[in-house]
Design an enzyme around this catalytic site. Sequence first.
Site: not given
Ligand code: PEP
Length: 264
Positions: A9-11, A108, A184, A224, A245-246
């Site tokens: 998920n590049w957001k 989010e 995140g 995370s 995500g990140g």
């Molecule tokens: C997400 O936003 O779906 C996510 C899992 O983010 P992160 O890996 O950065 O916690």
Amino acid sequence: MRKRIVAGNWKMNLSLDEAMALANELKVKIDALRGSAVAEEDNPLPEVVLFPPYVYITRILDMFSGYKGVWVGSQNCHHEEQGAYTGEVASLMIRSAGASHVIIGHSERRSQFGEDDALLARKTKQALKNGLTPVFCCGEMLPEREAGTHFGVVTEQLKNGLFWMDESQLAKTVIAYEPVWAIGTGVTASPDQAQEMHAHIRKLVAGTYGEPSAENMTILYGGSCNAKNATDLFSQPDVDGGLIGGASLKADDFSRIIQSLWTT
Ligand code: PEP
């Protein structure tokens, strides 16, 4: 057999040039994984799904055109078919642009845009109607975990947002458990915490749709997840991959996460 998936998920990140460079780098890394010694006929690479911002979807699709096992999806969709909804994007448009998946109910979206279970149910309906695979996110907030109500919270989210479906619709859906306190933050659910919630979700699916549906349900962990902790999380019997995500913004980290799932 249950599908195993690593999704990124590049957001709302990256310029177009950066997104193209990331996709290109990923392609090279995935090719290298496929060509590596662990590649086996009976152990194909897990499926990879990339969720770029809407405006990059067709460009990323072009880059992976004819490329097996890599899919592209959108991070959201509207709950109506079409109409006067300035700035919004419908499932029909996402599908007709060539994408295959859509994230629905990301925390989010729930917290920043007030998306509730009833709205999310409408979004999943639209997604399925237009041939998209919904990746339905659920997960509790920190105070809910601390109060010990996390199982109940996730149960309600699934019952209200997802369990309106019939069995065949559910079979086209993926669930992502994402504890909000882990998204995140750099704080990851422990493998035991992830496993007990995934087992709970699978039991809920079994109770509503029967054992075969539960056995075939792909349940991803998100929060995370990174190249260091992925193997421990993916070793859990009910964790079928990750929504990242990140770490999905770095080709090296993301490909190491794919490799972790592949070799676990
Ligand atoms: C997400 O936003 O779906 C996510 C899992 O983010 P992160 O890996 O950065 O916690």
